[in-house]
Motif scaffolding. Structure first.
Motif, PDB file in Angstrom:
ATOM      1  N   SER A  89       0.824  -1.215   0.000  1.00  0.00           N
ATOM      2  CA  SER A  89       0.000   0.000   0.000  1.00  0.00           C
ATOM      3  C   SER A  89       0.856   1.263   0.000  1.00  0.00           C
ATOM      4  CB  SER A  89      -0.956  -0.009   1.182  1.00  0.00           C
ATOM      5  OG  SER A  89      -0.236   0.019   2.402  1.00  0.00           O
ATOM      6  N   SER A  90       1.994   1.237   0.716  1.00  0.00           N
ATOM      7  CA  SER A  90       2.843   2.436   0.776  1.00  0.00           C
ATOM      8  C   SER A  90       4.302   2.150   0.421  1.00  0.00           C
ATOM      9  CB  SER A  90       2.776   3.061   2.174  1.00  0.00           C
ATOM     10  OG  SER A  90       3.287   2.166   3.143  1.00  0.00           O
ATOM     11  N   PRO A 126      -0.269   5.944   1.415  1.00  0.00           N
ATOM     12  CA  PRO A 126      -0.527   5.055   0.269  1.00  0.00           C
ATOM     13  C   PRO A 126       0.018   5.601  -1.049  1.00  0.00           C
ATOM     14  CG  PRO A 126      -2.484   5.241   1.629  1.00  0.00           C
ATOM     15  CD  PRO A 126      -1.499   6.267   2.144  1.00  0.00           C
TER      16      PRO A 126
END
Length: 145
Positions: A89-90, A126
Motif C-alpha cells: 500500500s505504501s 498510500p
C-alpha cells in the motif's frame, strides 16, 4: 507488464573508480538510483510537488541490498535492468541487475525497498493510483500470472 523489466543505460565516470581502476562499491547503488530516477523523470516525476506529474514525490529508501558478482573495470557505459518485485500500500521493492552494456555480464544484483512518505508528516502514505499505473510496465509477467 514485461518479461524482463526495464533497461536503463548509465555511465561510469573516471571519478567513480577506486585506486585500482574498478568501480567503487558505493557507486553501484548510485547507478541504480540514477536508473530509477531516469525512468520516473521521463514520465514527469520531479521531487517538487508543484511541478511533478505525480502526487507521490517523497519516496525514502528503507532497505538496499546488493551482491557484487564481477567488478566493473574502467569508465564507460553499463545497463541497469529494473523491475518491481512487489508493491504494497505504501512501499515498493525494485529488483535490479547491473549489467555490461551488451547485457552479457552481471556485475551486481539486488533489491531496493522504498516507502512513500507524506511530505508534511514523513509518515508512510498510500501510493497513488497514477503512480501504480505508471509503474505497471516494471511488473514482470511471471510475477502476476
Amino acid at each position: 507488464m514485461t518479461d524482463e523489466g526495464h533497461y536503463e543505460l548509465v555511465h561510469v565516470h573516471f571519478d567513480d573508480l577506486d585506486v585500482m581502476g574498478l568501480l567503487h562499491n558505493s557507486r553501484y547503488a548510485l547507478l541504480v538510483e540514477r536508473a530509477i530516477a531516469a525512468y520516473w523523470s521521463r514520465l514527469g516525476w520531479t521531487p517538487d510537488p508543484a511541478t511533478s506529474a505525480f502526487k507521490d514525490v517523497s519516496f525514502a529508501v528503507r532497505e538496499f541490498k546488493i551482491a557484487y558478482r564481477m567488478p566493473v573495470m574502467g569508465a564507460g557505459e553499463l545497463a541497469v535492468r529494473l523491475w518491481i518485485e512487489r508493491m504494497g500500500s505504501s512501499s515498493v521493492v525494485y529488483g535490479f541487475l547491473v549489467l555490461s552494456a551488451d547485457h552479457e555480464t552481471t556485475h551486481a544484483e539486488g533489491y531496493r525497498a522504498n516507502v512513500n512518505l507524506d511530505p508534511a508528516t514523513f509518515r508512510p502514505t498510500p501510493i497513488s493510483a497514477e503512480s501504480r499505473a505508471a509503474a505497471a510496465p516494471l511488473f514482470l509477467q511471471a510475477a502476476v500470472s
